[in-house]
Design a protein around this motif. Structure first.
Motif, PDB file in Angstrom:
ATOM      1  N   GLU A 131       0.826  -1.198   0.000  1.00  8.82           N
ATOM      2  CA  GLU A 131       0.000   0.000   0.000  1.00  8.82           C
ATOM      3  C   GLU A 131       0.872   1.264   0.000  1.00  8.82           C
ATOM      4  N   LEU A 132       1.876   1.252   0.826  1.00  9.16           N
ATOM      5  CA  LEU A 132       2.744   2.429   0.913  1.00  9.16           C
ATOM      6  C   LEU A 132       3.498   2.655  -0.387  1.00  9.16           C
ATOM      7  N   LEU A 133       3.933   1.583  -0.956  1.00 15.92           N
ATOM      8  CA  LEU A 133       4.656   1.678  -2.219  1.00 15.92           C
ATOM      9  C   LEU A 133       3.733   2.244  -3.291  1.00 15.92           C
ATOM     10  N   SER A 134       2.510   1.803  -3.244  1.00 11.75           N
ATOM     11  CA  SER A 134       1.544   2.273  -4.226  1.00 11.75           C
ATOM     12  C   SER A 134       1.306   3.776  -4.059  1.00 11.75           C
ATOM     13  N   ARG A 135       1.385   4.220  -2.849  1.00 12.46           N
ATOM     14  CA  ARG A 135       1.193   5.645  -2.610  1.00 12.46           C
ATOM     15  C   ARG A 135       2.456   6.432  -2.889  1.00 12.46           C
ATOM     16  N   ARG A 136       3.462   5.765  -3.288  1.00 11.34           N
ATOM     17  CA  ARG A 136       4.718   6.433  -3.640  1.00 11.34           C
ATOM     18  C   ARG A 136       5.232   7.312  -2.509  1.00 11.34           C
ATOM     19  N   VAL A 137       5.201   6.744  -1.316  1.00 10.07           N
ATOM     20  CA  VAL A 137       5.813   7.471  -0.208  1.00 10.07           C
ATOM     21  C   VAL A 137       7.291   7.637  -0.520  1.00 10.07           C
ATOM     22  N   ASP A 138       7.874   8.674   0.066  1.00 10.17           N
ATOM     23  CA  ASP A 138       9.265   8.943  -0.260  1.00 10.17           C
ATOM     24  C   ASP A 138      10.220   8.002   0.470  1.00 10.17           C
ATOM     25  N   GLY A 139       9.725   7.406   1.536  1.00 12.83           N
ATOM     26  CA  GLY A 139      10.556   6.480   2.297  1.00 12.83           C
ATOM     27  C   GLY A 139       9.672   5.719   3.264  1.00 12.83           C
ATOM     28  N   ILE A 140      10.186   4.630   3.809  1.00 16.39           N
ATOM     29  CA  ILE A 140       9.401   3.851   4.757  1.00 16.39           C
ATOM     30  C   ILE A 140      10.215   3.566   6.003  1.00 16.39           C
ATOM     31  N   ILE A 141       9.597   3.835   7.148  1.00 17.27           N
ATOM     32  CA  ILE A 141      10.225   3.502   8.414  1.00 17.27           C
ATOM     33  C   ILE A 141       9.531   2.264   8.950  1.00 17.27           C
ATOM     34  N   ILE A 142      10.302   1.259   9.224  1.00 14.62           N
ATOM     35  CA  ILE A 142       9.705   0.051   9.792  1.00 14.62           C
ATOM     36  C   ILE A 142      10.055   0.022  11.261  1.00 14.62           C
ATOM     37  N   PHE A 143       9.048   0.300  12.043  1.00 10.91           N
ATOM     38  CA  PHE A 143       9.274   0.436  13.470  1.00 10.91           C
ATOM     39  C   PHE A 143       9.033  -0.917  14.123  1.00 10.91           C
ATOM     40  N   SER A 144      10.132  -1.625  14.266  1.00  7.97           N
ATOM     41  CA  SER A 144      10.053  -2.920  14.917  1.00  7.97           C
ATOM     42  C   SER A 144       9.157  -3.899  14.147  1.00  7.97           C
ATOM     43  N   GLY A 145       9.577  -4.194  12.940  1.00  7.08           N
ATOM     44  CA  GLY A 145       8.776  -5.061  12.090  1.00  7.08           C
ATOM     45  C   GLY A 145       9.196  -6.522  12.132  1.00  7.08           C
ATOM     46  N   ARG A 146       8.449  -7.328  11.422  1.00  4.84           N
ATOM     47  CA  ARG A 146       8.714  -8.756  11.446  1.00  4.84           C
ATOM     48  C   ARG A 146       9.271  -9.263  10.124  1.00  4.84           C
ATOM     49  N   LEU A 147       9.301  -8.414   9.145  1.00  3.49           N
ATOM     50  CA  LEU A 147       9.789  -8.848   7.843  1.00  3.49           C
ATOM     51  C   LEU A 147      11.234  -9.352   7.936  1.00  3.49           C
ATOM     52  N   GLN A 148      11.530 -10.349   7.153  1.00  6.57           N
ATOM     53  CA  GLN A 148      12.877 -10.907   7.116  1.00  6.57           C
ATOM     54  C   GLN A 148      13.853  -9.909   6.505  1.00  6.57           C
ATOM     55  N   ASP A 149      15.102 -10.037   6.893  1.00  2.00           N
ATOM     56  CA  ASP A 149      16.117  -9.152   6.338  1.00  2.00           C
ATOM     57  C   ASP A 149      16.162  -9.248   4.814  1.00  2.00           C
ATOM     58  N   ARG A 150      15.990 -10.440   4.317  1.00  2.00           N
ATOM     59  CA  ARG A 150      16.033 -10.629   2.868  1.00  2.00           C
ATOM     60  C   ARG A 150      14.965  -9.790   2.161  1.00  2.00           C
ATOM     61  N   GLN A 151      13.771  -9.896   2.684  1.00  2.00           N
ATOM     62  CA  GLN A 151      12.669  -9.131   2.093  1.00  2.00           C
ATOM     63  C   GLN A 151      12.939  -7.635   2.171  1.00  2.00           C
ATOM     64  N   LEU A 152      13.457  -7.233   3.322  1.00  4.27           N
ATOM     65  CA  LEU A 152      13.745  -5.815   3.492  1.00  4.27           C
ATOM     66  C   LEU A 152      14.719  -5.333   2.427  1.00  4.27           C
ATOM     67  N   ALA A 153      15.764  -6.106   2.233  1.00  6.18           N
ATOM     68  CA  ALA A 153      16.764  -5.711   1.243  1.00  6.18           C
ATOM     69  C   ALA A 153      16.115  -5.585  -0.130  1.00  6.18           C
ATOM     70  N   GLN A 154      15.172  -6.455  -0.374  1.00  2.00           N
ATOM     71  CA  GLN A 154      14.442  -6.424  -1.638  1.00  2.00           C
ATOM     72  C   GLN A 154      13.653  -5.118  -1.780  1.00  2.00           C
ATOM     73  N   TYR A 155      12.905  -4.808  -0.739  1.00  2.00           N
ATOM     74  CA  TYR A 155      12.102  -3.589  -0.769  1.00  2.00           C
ATOM     75  C   TYR A 155      12.984  -2.348  -0.883  1.00  2.00           C
ATOM     76  N   ALA A 156      14.150  -2.455  -0.286  1.00  2.00           N
ATOM     77  CA  ALA A 156      15.034  -1.277  -0.276  1.00  2.00           C
ATOM     78  C   ALA A 156      15.446  -0.869  -1.677  1.00  2.00           C
ATOM     79  N   LYS A 157      15.276  -1.763  -2.602  1.00  2.00           N
ATOM     80  CA  LYS A 157      15.595  -1.389  -3.975  1.00  2.00           C
ATOM     81  C   LYS A 157      14.567  -0.416  -4.525  1.00  2.00           C
ATOM     82  N   GLN A 158      13.381  -0.458  -3.914  1.00  2.00           N
ATOM     83  CA  GLN A 158      12.316   0.384  -4.434  1.00  2.00           C
ATOM     84  C   GLN A 158      12.140   1.683  -3.676  1.00  2.00           C
TER      85      GLN A 158
END
Lengths: 353, 353
Positions: A131-158
């Motif tokens: 949803e956030l990506l769709s809204r084209r937010v300028d950045g995302i703060i994940i405050f104590s999330g559960r996503l795996q590091d791998r996934q995070l690295a993936q999202y960080a490309k976007q």
DNA sequence: CCGTAATTTGTAAGCGCTTACATCCGGTGT
DNA sequence: ACACCGGATGTAAGCGCTTACAAATTACGG
């Protein structure tokens, strides 16, 4: 497109008592007798404009009660001035304080925070990301999330990412680790210093990194004091009050004696205190209790809770700061204040037998 | 515009490890060998499309990891699928629960909630309004705001409004009143029923509507029981823990005897309990305490707090529901469950002298 | 096998904004 | 008096999407 929008407005106007469509740049321009470019320039201060036109435009803006359409601007600019924030639950006091810090920091700098709750569920968290990506937010703060590091690295490309309570290095990600281990040690050492030897630990969810680091600190303090670690004194919780109640109840029922209780977070400690009370035990006389987080309300408990302070509020502000630096293209150089022990009244020396 | 945006991207890409600009409809269309209209239709399901093209498009979407740009869509559609929510402070447990209710409700129905904190300041609240209006949110929920009714009516001309804890009728506004007076009566009657006669009241901020209605309920219950109302037993607070502490301290210092304390909200009650504890008084033995709101953590206090429950969570959900109805052009027909007394352990019969 | 209606698809305009580029203005220097 | 310059304005393209409308394709009855 226009037919539809107009249509829509018509409908709305008829059915609810709702809005004429809001004024646009063009309407302001016409009203002031200038071109829309001029109006835009005045609004953004992007170029010099003659005083008389400026006055005219400002008058027109006031008269029409014009507010620039953020979506249109975002589209034209390719940025939204919005930072997405993902947490587990907006109604948890822990997250609340963090979000407040983020909001405060960002808002003062012209950004808006868009909060979403992941509800302790990884899939849900992905939905939020999407949803956030769709809204084209300028950045995302994940405050104590559960996503795996791998996934995070993936999202960080976007999109630029700031994650708290992690320690991972990847391009486009900045992580803000909390010194949970040291906090765990501090708490345990305090108890040991008071003379406690049988110190129980109420853990959080098993695989949660925060929880395991705090646990590690607990064991380390024990080891350094030469106190053997008794696994029987470690029971799982859930980071919530209810888990604290349950864990304490189980501990009590098990018959394993303990004179102090270190809880993975304040909420668990609240639950523990209640369970103790129910069992007719007094805190701190019979059992000392230490929490972790120093939630606002911890200082108003009866008795006020001894805990480890990591200023979640500051953690929030720092995440905001890091994000803005990331957005500037800088490598964030943010560091957190050290965790510290806050001694209040839920701890005391153990009763002599 | 494009030069700038491209420019921007270049910069970003060079400096942080950040994103290529995200894929667009056009790129998907090219990849799938169809027109952008077809892609749009598939995404929105707005028209029948042949299966083979559909497959091709879906493959292209997956391959490019395409997500529609919400800003562009919003611009074209004239709506954002976003509901703005204004509260006083996102980190207050009270608001947290409400926001959670709103978020839950809206999210399940395809809307996103955009939260903003007014920080107990009317001007700040106006700033929030302005920001939300600029973002062209589809509606705004004001969760216990401070704006005057007049201003609200004004804003309602621009956007549908749902306001809680008010009772005002105006076009484009729906208000969800909470039965604070009844709650105040319930609490006071409970205390009276236990045998208390000297019941103090810790008020909230003076002109706050919630506070004054609860106060009214308190006086009414007293009157109905034939107990004279002693203004000396009423002290102001601030809806926070600290105010409860202060108020109780002042009450104690004043020397006016009381055996029970009705607090305008749970947070004040927490503070009151602490002040009592500090003064060496036991709750409920020496003084009974009743709160208002039934915050989640109230049931985990020691002792668990007797309070008036109004389910803030449900209040949040209901606001969301009302907003959606308003958006449909319907007159909302939402009503709240009745407030009810939750008797726990912070109240007891007064000590015989 | 052709005309016509019923699809499916593409084309292009427009949502409200920013900004590159063209235009127009008065003021210089010579 | 004139070419020239710099600054204030205007013009128009384009951001990514939806959808009215036109065009192209298909299906069908005669």
């Amino acid at each position: 497109m226009s037919k539809r929008a107009a249509n829509n407005n018509l409908k709305k106007r008829a059915m609810t008592a709702a809005p004429d469509s809001p004024p646009t740049l063009e309407m302001v321009a016409k009203e002031a007798g200038v071109s829309i470019a001029t109006v835009s320039r005045i609004i953004n201060g992007t170029a010099k404009v003659s005083p008389e036109r400026k006055d005219a435009v400002e008058a027109a803006i006031a008269k029409l009660n014009f507010r620039p359409n953020a979506a249109a601007r975002g589209l034209a600019l390719g940025k939204s001035n919005t930072i997405g924030v993902i947490t587990q639950a907006i109604d948890s006091p822990f997250y609340g304080e963090g979000l407040r810090g983020i909001e405060d920091y960002l808002q003062q700098r012209g950004y808006t925070a868009l909060f979403m709750s992941g509800n302790w569920d990884e899939q849900d968290e992905e939905r939020c990301m999407s949803e956030l990506l769709s809204r084209r937010v300028d950045g995302i703060i994940i405050f104590s999330g559960r996503l795996q590091d791998r996934q995070l690295a993936q999202y960080a490309k976007q999109v630029p990412l700031v994650v708290t309570a992690r320690n991972l290095k990847a391009p486009g990600i900045f992580s803000l680790p909390v010194d949970d281990e040291r906090g765990g040690m501090l708490a345990t050492q305090h108890l040991i210093g008071l003379g406690h030897r049988r110190i129980a630990f109420i853990a959080g969810i098993l695989d949660h990194p925060d929880a395991s680091l705090r646990y590690k600190g607990y064991r380390r303090a024990l080891a350094e004091a030469g106190i053997p670690h008794d696994p029987k004194l470690v029971v799982p919780g859930d980071f919530h009050e209810e888990g604290g109640v349950e864990a304490t109840r189980r501990l009590l029922a098990s018959g394993h004696k303990f004179t102090a209780l270190f809880c993975v977070n304040d909420q668990s400690a609240y639950g523990a205190c209640l369970a103790l009370y129910r069992a007719g035990l007094n805190c701190p006389r019979d059992v000392s209790v230490v929490g972790f987080d120093d939630l606002h309300s911890s200082s108003y408990r009866v008795p006020p809770l001894t805990t480890v302070r990591q200023s979640i509020r500051v953690l929030g502000e720092s995440s905001g700061a890091a994000m803005l630096q990331l957005l500037q293209g800088e490598q964030p150089n943010i560091s957190l204040p050290q965790v510290q022990l806050v001694v209040r009244e839920s701890t005391a020396a153990p009763q002599p037998d």
